[in-house]
Design an enzyme around this catalytic site. Structure first.
Site, PDB file in Angstrom:
ATOM      1  N   LYS A 157      22.122  -6.638  42.719  1.00  0.00           N
ATOM      2  CA  LYS A 157      22.444  -7.910  43.372  1.00  0.00           C
ATOM      3  C   LYS A 157      22.843  -7.628  44.815  1.00  0.00           C
ATOM      4  O   LYS A 157      23.456  -6.593  45.106  1.00  0.00           O
ATOM      5  CB  LYS A 157      23.600  -8.562  42.603  1.00  0.00           C
ATOM      6  CG  LYS A 157      24.023  -9.931  43.086  1.00  0.00           C
ATOM      7  CD  LYS A 157      25.176 -10.436  42.212  1.00  0.00           C
ATOM      8  CE  LYS A 157      25.591 -11.844  42.567  1.00  0.00           C
ATOM      9  NZ  LYS A 157      26.678 -12.338  41.689  1.00  0.00           N
TER      10      LYS A 157
ATOM     11  N   LEU B 227      27.799 -17.794  46.689  1.00  0.00           N
ATOM     12  CA  LEU B 227      27.907 -17.200  45.342  1.00  0.00           C
ATOM     13  C   LEU B 227      28.469 -18.159  44.303  1.00  0.00           C
ATOM     14  O   LEU B 227      28.465 -17.842  43.112  1.00  0.00           O
ATOM     15  CB  LEU B 227      28.797 -15.936  45.336  1.00  0.00           C
ATOM     16  CG  LEU B 227      28.329 -14.706  46.083  1.00  0.00           C
ATOM     17  CD1 LEU B 227      29.285 -13.545  45.832  1.00  0.00           C
ATOM     18  CD2 LEU B 227      26.916 -14.304  45.692  1.00  0.00           C
TER      19      LEU B 227
ATOM     20  N   SER C 208      25.362 -16.573  39.803  1.00  0.00           N
ATOM     21  CA  SER C 208      24.850 -16.244  41.119  1.00  0.00           C
ATOM     22  C   SER C 208      23.953 -15.002  41.138  1.00  0.00           C
ATOM     23  O   SER C 208      23.364 -14.685  42.171  1.00  0.00           O
ATOM     24  CB  SER C 208      26.026 -16.028  42.090  1.00  0.00           C
ATOM     25  OG  SER C 208      26.844 -14.958  41.677  1.00  0.00           O
TER      26      SER C 208
ATOM     27  N   ILE D 101      32.347 -13.898  38.490  1.00  0.00           N
ATOM     28  CA  ILE D 101      33.687 -14.461  38.654  1.00  0.00           C
ATOM     29  C   ILE D 101      33.776 -15.841  38.006  1.00  0.00           C
ATOM     30  O   ILE D 101      34.854 -16.409  37.881  1.00  0.00           O
ATOM     31  CB  ILE D 101      34.085 -14.541  40.141  1.00  0.00           C
ATOM     32  CG1 ILE D 101      35.599 -14.744  40.289  1.00  0.00           C
ATOM     33  CG2 ILE D 101      33.299 -15.633  40.867  1.00  0.00           C
ATOM     34  CD1 ILE D 101      36.109 -14.662  41.710  1.00  0.00           C
ATOM     35  N   GLY D 102      32.629 -16.373  37.586  1.00  0.00           N
ATOM     36  CA  GLY D 102      32.627 -17.671  36.918  1.00  0.00           C
ATOM     37  C   GLY D 102      31.435 -17.828  36.000  1.00  0.00           C
ATOM     38  O   GLY D 102      31.071 -18.940  35.622  1.00  0.00           O
ATOM     39  N   GLY D 103      30.802 -16.692  35.644  1.00  0.00           N
ATOM     40  CA  GLY D 103      29.637 -16.738  34.764  1.00  0.00           C
ATOM     41  C   GLY D 103      28.405 -16.085  35.358  1.00  0.00           C
ATOM     42  O   GLY D 103      27.318 -16.161  34.792  1.00  0.00           O
ATOM     43  N   SER D 104      28.551 -15.374  36.475  1.00  0.00           N
ATOM     44  CA  SER D 104      27.392 -14.991  37.285  1.00  0.00           C
ATOM     45  C   SER D 104      26.520 -13.877  36.751  1.00  0.00           C
ATOM     46  O   SER D 104      25.423 -13.667  37.275  1.00  0.00           O
ATOM     47  CB  SER D 104      27.841 -14.659  38.711  1.00  0.00           C
ATOM     48  OG  SER D 104      28.292 -15.808  39.369  1.00  0.00           O
TER      49      SER D 104
END
Length: 565
Positions: free
Chosen positions: A134, A192, A218, A239-242
C-alpha cells in the site's frame, strides 16, 4: 499560487506510471476500451490478456511459489516477471498502482537467484516472492503520495526536501532482508478515511469482480490487484477496516493485528499524532497460508528491537497448534469443538441480503463440522463507533488540509462532508474524557466476552460478524462503518475470509424491512440485486487483543469447514 496546476501534476504522475510499463506489456486501446465495457474483469477476461506461462504462475498462491523458487522449479526472475506483467495489465484496465518499478524488481530477482545458486539456501522465508505494498510504505527512490497530489515528487511526511526519496520504512528494510521482491505500491483514497479507493491522481479503482462496484478502501488498490492476480501477498494498514474491507470486497484474505504487534515505524499516515487508537499494518493475500507466512516472517526479524512501540511477542506456534488440533484438515471438530459467537446484526444498520446469507452459510458449515455456535449480543456498538470516529476527526481536519494545500487540489466529494473545511481541534480535556469512555467500553466488552463461559464453562473462542453491512458496495454509497470501527476501538485481532458472491436470483430485497434510522434507511434502500450481482461477500473472524495466531488457526478451520460443506 502553485507553479503547476494540480490537474497537470496528477496527469504527469499518471503518465510516469504508464511509462514504467515495457512496450511488450502495453495493451492495445481496443483491449482497454473492451475492459471499460466489461462487468467482470477477473478470470477469463484477465487471462486472455496474458500468455499461458504467466497465467500458470500467477494463479499459484504465495507458499507454493516460495517452495517452487526454493526447489528451483521456478526462478525468482520468472515469477517476478509474471507478476510485474500481470500488475501492468491490471493497472491498465483498472488503475490501482501509484508506483510501479518492474526494472528494479527484476534486477532484485536476478540477485536473489544468484544468491540461491551461490549459497545453496534462500535468503529468507520470502525468498524471491513478489510483495505488493500500500502506498504508505516508504521505498527509497520512490514517491509516497498516499493519494495526495501535493506529495508527487516526494515523501508524505518528509518535512526536509533533501530527504525526498531517501526514506525507507522499517518494514521495507525487513521485507528485503527476508528475501522479498518489491515491485509496486498500490492506490489509496485521498485522506485514507473511507471504505473506497478514489483520489485525484488515478480516480476510482473499481472492483474487478463487478466493475459497477467499489474495490473498498483504504487498501483498495491491494484488493483490486490481488483479485486480478497481480499479487498473491501484500501489506496494507487498518484504522477503521482498511485491510478488512477491501479483502471482503475483493474475495481475498486478510489479517488485522492488534496495533503494536507489527512495526509502523517510518511510514506515512493520516494524522500520525493521533495514537489513542493506532493504525496497524496487516497482510492481505490470496490464501490464508500466504497471510500466515507474511505475518510469521515479519515477526522473525524481532521488530521490537528496532521499533520500541512493538510489543516483544514472537510468533507463537504453540498457540496456533493448540487451536488447529481442535479440528481435522476438513474443519471437523475433534474432542474439543470450538465455540463461535455470531453477530447477525448490530441492530444499528441491517446487513444486506447477500451478507446475511453469507453468515448463514458459514454458521451452517461450522455447525455441520461439529462446533458450537451461539448468538453474540455484546454491548451496543453505537458508542464505540461514535468514540472511535471522534478521535479520527479530533484534529479538525488539520492534517488533511495541510496536504491538500500543497497542491491546491480539492477534497474528493465522497469525504467533503467531513473535510470540506478545517475546524477547530478538540480541546485536551474533551480528549481525556473521550479516552476514559473508550476504556470503559473496552472493559464492558471484555466482561461480556468472559460471561459467555457461564452457561457451559466454555468461553467463546472467536466471533463471526460482517465486515460491512453490504457486499462490495456501489461507489459513493458506503454510508456506515459500525461493523469495522468497533474492532479498532477494541484493538482486537480480526481476520477476513471470502464466503460467497451476491446472487440476484437468491438475494432478493426484503421489502417488509423497516429501517431503524436514517442511515439504516440509506443503506437498505441502496441495495439493488441486479447491480450487486457477483459482488464478493467476506466475513470477519474476531478475537481479542494479541490473538493473531489463534485467529489464523480459526480462519483455517472455519474456511475448511465452509469448503467441505
Amino acid at each position: 499560487m502553485h507553479a503547476q496546476s494540480w490537474q497537470d501534476r496528477a496527469a504527469a504522475k499518471r503518465a510516469s506510471i504508464l511509462a514504467e510499463i515495457p512496450a511488450e506489456w502495453r495493451l492495445a486501446q481496443a483491449d482497454i476500451d473492451r475492459a471499460e465495457k466489461q462487468r467482470v474483469l477477473v478470470g477469463p477476461f484477465m487471462e486472455q490478456l496474458l500468455d499461458p506461462e504467466t497465467v500458470s504462475i500467477v494463479n499459484q498462491d504465495s507458499v507454493p511459489l516460495v517452495e517452487a523458487i526454493k526447489s528451483r522449479a521456478y526462478t525468482s526472475e520468472q515469477v517476478t516477471r509474471a507478476f510485474c506483467k500481470t500488475a501492468a495489465v491490471a493497472h491498465q484496465i483498472d488503475p490501482c498502482l501509484l508506483e510501479f518499478f518492474p526494472a528494479s524488481a527484476i534486477e532484485r530477482a536476478q540477485e536473489l537467484d544468484r544468491y540461491l545458486a551461490e549459497n545453496g539456501r534462500p535468503m529468507g522465508p520470502l525468498h524471491g516472492l513478489p510483495v505488493s505494498l500500500k502506498d504508505q510504505f516508504h521505498v527509497k527512490g520512490l514517491d509516497t503520495t498516499m493519494g495526495y497530489v501535493g506529495w508527487i515528487g516526494g515523501n508524505l511526511g518528509s518535512k526536509d526536501p533533501s530527504e525526498a526519496h531517501k526514506l525507507e520504512s522499517l518494514l521495507v528494510t525487513d521485507l528485503l532482508a527476508l528475501g522479498a521482491v518489491l515491485y509496486c505500491k498500490t492506490s489509496v483514497p485521498q485522506t485514507l478515511m473511507i471504505g473506497e479507493t478514489v483520489n485525484n491522481i488515478l480516480g476510482q479503482t473499481f472492483n474487478p469482480h463487478n466493475r459497477l462496484l467499489s474495490s473498498g478502501g483504504s487498501s483498495g488498490g491491494e484488493g483490486a490487484l490481488m483479485a486480478l492476480r497481480g499479487s498473491t501477498i501484500g501489506l496494507g494498514t487498518d484504522i477503521g477496516g482498511s485491510v478488512r474491507i477491501p479483502a471482503a470486497f475483493s474475495g481475498i484474505f486478510s489479517l488485522k493485528p492488534t496495533p503494536e504487534r507489527v512495526s509502523y515505524r517510518g511510514m506515512a499516515n493520516t494524522n500520525p499524532g493521533q495514537n489513542t487508537y493506532r493504525s496497524t499494518v496487516g497482510p492481505m493475500g490470496t490464501s490464508i497460508e500466504g497471510v500466515e507466512l507474511m505475518f510469521r516472517s515479519l515477526l522473525t526479524t524481532e521488530p521490537w528491537l528496532r521499533d520500541p512501540s512493538v510489543v516483544p511477542i514472537p510468533f507463537r506456534q504453540d498457540v496456533m497448534d493448540s487451536y488447529l488440533s481442535r479440528a481435522d484438515k476438513n474443519g471437523t471438530a475433534t474432542d474439543r469443538p470450538l465455540k463461535i459467537g455470531v453477530l447477525w446484526t448490530n441492530n444499528i444498520v441491517q446487513p444486506h441480503p447477500p451478507v446475511s446469507r453469507g453468515i448463514k452459510m458459514l454458521v451452517d458449515a461450522i455447525r455441520k463440522a461439529g462446533h458450537k455456535v451461539v448468538d453474540w449480543n455484546p454491548p451496543n456498538h453505537g458508542p464505540a463507533y461514535d468514540t472511535h470516529l471522534w478521535f479520527i476527526g479530533a484534529d479538525g481536519g488539520d492534517d488533511v488540509h495541510s496536504h491538500l494545500a500543497r497542491s491546491g487540489e480539492p477534497v474528493i466529494p465522497i469525504v467533503a462532508h467531513a473535510y470540506a473545511v478545517r475546524r477547530e481541534a478538540e480541546p485536551l480535556l474533551e480528549y481525556q474524557k473521550r479516552t476514559v469512555q473508550g476504556l470503559e467500553y473496552e472493559a464492558g466488552y471484555s466482561d461480556y466476552w468472559n460471561s459467555t463461559a457461564e452457561d457451559d464453562g466454555q468461553i467463546v473462542d472467536a466471533v463471526i460478524m460482517p465486515v460491512a453491512a453490504h457486499a462490495a458496495v456501489i461507489p459513493g454509497q458506503y454510508y456506515d462503518n459500525h461493523y469495522g470501527e468497533v474492532i479498532n476501538l477494541l484493538n482486537y485481532s480480526a481476520g477476513v475470509i471470502p464466503i460467497t458472491k451476491a446472487d440476484k436470483n437468491v438475494d432478493v430485497p426484503n421489502t417488509a424491512y423497516q429501517p431503524k434510522s436514517s442511515v439504516d434507511k440509506l443503506n437498505w434502500e441502496s441495495y439493488d440485486a441486479e447491480v450487486y450481482d457477483g459482488a464478493p461477500v467476506g466475513l470477519q473472524i474476531v478475537g481479542r487483543k494479541f490473538e493473531e495466531e489463534k485467529i489464523l488457526a480459526i480462519m483455517q478451520i472455519v474456511y475448511a469447514a465452509l469448503q467441505k460443506a
